[in-house]
Scaffold this motif. Structure first.
Motif, PDB file in Angstrom:
ATOM      1  N   ALA A 101      15.795   7.245  -0.812  1.00 13.13           N
ATOM      2  CA  ALA A 101      16.005   6.329  -1.930  1.00 13.13           C
ATOM      3  C   ALA A 101      16.780   5.094  -1.488  1.00 13.13           C
ATOM      4  N   LEU A 102      17.799   5.284  -0.674  1.00 11.47           N
ATOM      5  CA  LEU A 102      18.575   4.141  -0.184  1.00 11.47           C
ATOM      6  C   LEU A 102      17.716   3.242   0.698  1.00 11.47           C
ATOM      7  N   ARG A 103      16.914   3.861   1.539  1.00  9.79           N
ATOM      8  CA  ARG A 103      16.071   3.068   2.450  1.00  9.79           C
ATOM      9  C   ARG A 103      15.030   2.271   1.676  1.00  9.79           C
ATOM     10  N   LEU A 104      14.358   2.952   0.730  1.00  8.22           N
ATOM     11  CA  LEU A 104      13.342   2.254  -0.065  1.00  8.22           C
ATOM     12  C   LEU A 104      13.982   1.174  -0.931  1.00  8.22           C
ATOM     13  N   GLY A 105      15.130   1.476  -1.523  1.00  6.27           N
ATOM     14  CA  GLY A 105      15.814   0.480  -2.336  1.00  6.27           C
ATOM     15  C   GLY A 105      16.137  -0.766  -1.546  1.00  6.27           C
ATOM     16  N   ARG A 106      16.654  -0.574  -0.345  1.00  8.77           N
ATOM     17  CA  ARG A 106      16.991  -1.732   0.499  1.00  8.77           C
ATOM     18  C   ARG A 106      15.748  -2.557   0.815  1.00  8.77           C
ATOM     19  N   GLU A 107      14.655  -1.903   1.169  1.00 13.94           N
ATOM     20  CA  GLU A 107      13.461  -2.638   1.575  1.00 13.94           C
ATOM     21  C   GLU A 107      12.832  -3.382   0.393  1.00 13.94           C
ATOM     22  N   LEU A 108      12.864  -2.789  -0.782  1.00 16.86           N
ATOM     23  CA  LEU A 108      12.330  -3.494  -1.953  1.00 16.86           C
ATOM     24  C   LEU A 108      13.141  -4.760  -2.233  1.00 16.86           C
ATOM     25  N   ILE A 109      14.448  -4.675  -2.084  1.00 17.27           N
ATOM     26  CA  ILE A 109      15.289  -5.852  -2.291  1.00 17.27           C
ATOM     27  C   ILE A 109      15.036  -6.895  -1.215  1.00 17.27           C
ATOM     28  N   MET A 110      15.022  -6.467   0.028  1.00 17.33           N
ATOM     29  CA  MET A 110      14.930  -7.410   1.138  1.00 17.33           C
ATOM     30  C   MET A 110      13.532  -8.012   1.274  1.00 17.33           C
ATOM     31  N   GLN A 111      12.490  -7.258   0.918  1.00 13.75           N
ATOM     32  CA  GLN A 111      11.118  -7.729   1.121  1.00 13.75           C
ATOM     33  C   GLN A 111      10.451  -8.229  -0.171  1.00 13.75           C
ATOM     34  N   ARG A 112      11.206  -8.359  -1.245  1.00 12.29           N
ATOM     35  CA  ARG A 112      10.580  -8.668  -2.532  1.00 12.29           C
ATOM     36  C   ARG A 112       9.853 -10.003  -2.535  1.00 12.29           C
ATOM     37  N   ASN A 113      10.272 -10.930  -1.700  1.00  9.47           N
ATOM     38  CA  ASN A 113       9.608 -12.245  -1.658  1.00  9.47           C
ATOM     39  C   ASN A 113       8.398 -12.258  -0.741  1.00  9.47           C
ATOM     40  N   GLU A 114       8.226 -11.223   0.069  1.00  5.75           N
ATOM     41  CA  GLU A 114       7.092 -11.158   0.995  1.00  5.75           C
ATOM     42  C   GLU A 114       5.975 -10.246   0.505  1.00  5.75           C
ATOM     43  N   LEU A 115       6.311  -9.247  -0.295  1.00 10.71           N
ATOM     44  CA  LEU A 115       5.299  -8.313  -0.779  1.00 10.71           C
ATOM     45  C   LEU A 115       4.407  -9.027  -1.798  1.00 10.71           C
ATOM     46  N   ALA A 116       3.104  -9.113  -1.484  1.00 14.99           N
ATOM     47  CA  ALA A 116       2.196  -9.980  -2.244  1.00 14.99           C
ATOM     48  C   ALA A 116       1.654  -9.331  -3.506  1.00 14.99           C
ATOM     49  N   GLY A 117       1.715  -8.031  -3.619  1.00 18.34           N
ATOM     50  CA  GLY A 117       1.152  -7.377  -4.790  1.00 18.34           C
ATOM     51  C   GLY A 117       1.566  -5.923  -4.834  1.00 18.34           C
ATOM     52  N   ILE A 118       1.226  -5.258  -5.925  1.00 14.50           N
ATOM     53  CA  ILE A 118       1.676  -3.886  -6.119  1.00 14.50           C
ATOM     54  C   ILE A 118       1.059  -2.945  -5.095  1.00 14.50           C
ATOM     55  N   ASP A 119      -0.138  -3.242  -4.605  1.00 14.21           N
ATOM     56  CA  ASP A 119      -0.741  -2.377  -3.590  1.00 14.21           C
ATOM     57  C   ASP A 119       0.068  -2.401  -2.302  1.00 14.21           C
ATOM     58  N   GLN A 120       0.594  -3.562  -1.931  1.00 14.72           N
ATOM     59  CA  GLN A 120       1.458  -3.637  -0.748  1.00 14.72           C
ATOM     60  C   GLN A 120       2.749  -2.853  -0.966  1.00 14.72           C
ATOM     61  N   VAL A 121       3.243  -2.855  -2.183  1.00  9.40           N
ATOM     62  CA  VAL A 121       4.441  -2.075  -2.485  1.00  9.40           C
ATOM     63  C   VAL A 121       4.179  -0.591  -2.278  1.00  9.40           C
ATOM     64  N   LEU A 122       3.049  -0.105  -2.762  1.00  8.41           N
ATOM     65  CA  LEU A 122       2.722   1.316  -2.606  1.00  8.41           C
ATOM     66  C   LEU A 122       2.519   1.675  -1.137  1.00  8.41           C
ATOM     67  N   THR A 123       1.942   0.765  -0.385  1.00  3.49           N
ATOM     68  CA  THR A 123       1.806   0.992   1.064  1.00  3.49           C
ATOM     69  C   THR A 123       3.176   1.126   1.710  1.00  3.49           C
ATOM     70  N   LEU A 124       4.116   0.264   1.307  1.00  3.11           N
ATOM     71  CA  LEU A 124       5.482   0.340   1.834  1.00  3.11           C
ATOM     72  C   LEU A 124       6.134   1.664   1.455  1.00  3.11           C
ATOM     73  N   VAL A 125       5.969   2.096   0.213  1.00  2.00           N
ATOM     74  CA  VAL A 125       6.570   3.360  -0.214  1.00  2.00           C
ATOM     75  C   VAL A 125       6.072   4.504   0.644  1.00  2.00           C
ATOM     76  N   ARG A 126       4.764   4.562   0.851  1.00  3.16           N
ATOM     77  CA  ARG A 126       4.204   5.656   1.647  1.00  3.16           C
ATOM     78  C   ARG A 126       4.668   5.569   3.103  1.00  3.16           C
ATOM     79  N   TYR A 127       4.702   4.378   3.648  1.00  4.98           N
ATOM     80  CA  TYR A 127       5.102   4.178   5.044  1.00  4.98           C
ATOM     81  C   TYR A 127       6.550   4.658   5.279  1.00  4.98           C
ATOM     82  N   LEU A 128       7.433   4.349   4.344  1.00  8.76           N
ATOM     83  CA  LEU A 128       8.853   4.681   4.535  1.00  8.76           C
ATOM     84  C   LEU A 128       9.116   6.175   4.411  1.00  8.76           C
ATOM     85  N   GLN A 129       8.161   6.943   3.894  1.00 18.53           N
ATOM     86  CA  GLN A 129       8.401   8.379   3.764  1.00 18.53           C
ATOM     87  C   GLN A 129       7.938   9.169   4.984  1.00 18.53           C
ATOM     88  N   ASN A 130       7.337   8.492   5.947  1.00 18.80           N
ATOM     89  CA  ASN A 130       6.863   9.181   7.149  1.00 18.80           C
ATOM     90  C   ASN A 130       8.013   9.406   8.140  1.00 18.80           C
TER      91      ASN A 130
END
Length: 400
Positions: free
Chosen positions: A371-400
């Motif tokens: 949760a801390l890792r995902l929270g940080r990345e959503l805050i830090m990358q919010r201006n680069e993530l182009a759409g909700i599909d990229q967000v879901l890709t990030l969520v899945r990637y961070l859980q590996n």
């Protein structure tokens, strides 16, 4: 506050009976006080035919702490008026307020006894296909119709003043944006992630982004927010869902409400790494949750855009390029506030059962670290993530 008194069960019964015609003459009433968590008294008043109503009274202090943490009872007015306003804009998904008494700081409202608390249902692995579409409708309608797109300038400014809520906003400002990023005595940190919390306190780049999000919270009265849209403030059954508990309502950035709900869905996603041991069962539920995150944004964006296109009253704001930029900024804000919600629910004062109910300490630590890792990345990358599909890709990637 001369007329104020703390309700007993007898007071709650009299209040409900006096201000509602539902019980009828000569009804035999009973009452139980069951509380709503941290701040208020809540009673269920029921007659001998099974008809019931809820009485909620604001205490002049935080119930979870006691009289050492005084709070204004004005928050009851805010809650009643936000719910009344939101119910006019989205009647299907807002609890009904039947009466509000300013002197007693008491609200009489419908009893959602045929509904369950959404957080409890999600922790148990329940799934509701209507969840995201209905909540998107609630958010799109309540936020659009209280914004500059729908209101005249004078009306909007009058409403901003009507819903000033400085004391409860200060609680959000502290618990959401300040305490988790320093060694504050209010923080509640599981021993497994203490080192991770220490890293937050020294992460200057992250703190700069959180400061920007807090500045927007402080200074952007875009729409009348519910102010506390989490899965514990949503009641749901097999057909419908309704929002309650709007005492944190005020005029603020639209992305805060959307982001708070998004963050809570992600907290449940992460919690099931520790809550559900069977891999296939866990994967099905987590896939469902990510679908809800995706649908929530897509439906909110679609409905909000349609309202901007078709019902905008301000000629300048009818510009299509401006509207596109506006919704993009709401998306970025949504991600940032979702990230803040993930972090503050993990190391701050107010935790959630999605993580705290994980019985294995090691598994809980792993979910909280995610949760801390995902929270940080959503805050830090919010201006680069182009759409909700990229967000879901990030969520899945961070859980590996």
């Amino acid at each position: 506050m001369t007329d104020y008194r703390t309700f007993t069960t007898d007071d709650a019964m009299r209040f409900a009976d006096e201000h509602s015609g539902l019980f009828g003459d000569h009804s035999k009433l009973s009452c139980e006080e069951f509380g709503d968590g941290n701040l208020n008294l809540v009673f269920r008043v029921i007659n001998d035919k099974g008809t019931s109503l809820i009485v909620k009274q604001a205490l002049p202090y935080a119930r979870c702490v006691g009289e050492s943490w005084p709070l204004t009872i004005e928050r009851a007015r805010i809650e009643a008026e936000v719910l009344l306003k939101h119910r006019k804009l989205c009647p299907d998904h807002t609890v009904e307020v039947l009466h509000y008494d300013a002197a007693l700081a008491a609200i009489l409202m419908e009893d959602l006894k045929d509904y369950r608390i959404l957080r409890t249902e999600l922790v148990a692995g329940k799934q509701f296909l209507h969840l995201a579409p209905q909540l998107a409708t609630y958010l799109a309608n309540t936020l659009y119709y209280t914004s500059d797109f729908a209101l005249t300038g004078p009306n909007k400014k009058q409403q901003v003043g009507q819903f000033l809520n400085p004391e409860l906003c200060l609680i959000t400002e502290d618990l959401f944006f300040t305490d988790p990023y320093c060694n504050h005595e209010r923080n509640n940190i599981h021993s497994e992630i203490r080192n991770d919390a220490l890293q937050l306190w020294h992460d200057e780049a992250l703190q700069a982004e959180v400061a920007q999000l807090k500045a927007a919270f402080l200074s952007q009265p875009q729409a009348l927010l519910h102010g506390d849209v989490h899965t514990g403030s949503i009641f749901i059954n097999d057909e419908n869902c309704k929002l309650i508990d709007a005492e944190f309502g005020f005029y603020g950035p639209i992305g805060f409400d959307v982001g708070s709900l998004t963050g809570n869905l992600l907290l449940n996603y992460l919690g099931h790494f520790g809550l559900t041991q069977d891999t296939e069962t866990r994967q099905r539920h987590q896939d469902y949750l990510l679908l809800q995150v995706q649908t929530l944004w897509q439906e909110f964006e679609k409905q909000f855009k349609q309202l901007m296109n078709n019902e905008c009253r301000e000629p300048t704001l009818q510009n299509s390029l401006y509207q596109q930029r506006f919704i993009q900024q709401v998306f970025r804000d949504t991600l940032g506030y979702a990230g803040c919600e993930l972090i503050r629910r993990t190391v701050g004062l107010a935790h959630v059962a999605d993580l705290d109910s994980i019985s294995d300490g090691t598994l809980r630590g792993q979910s909280e670290r995610k949760a801390l890792r995902l929270g940080r990345e959503l805050i830090m990358q919010r201006n680069e993530l182009a759409g909700i599909d990229q967000v879901l890709t990030l969520v899945r990637y961070l859980q590996n």
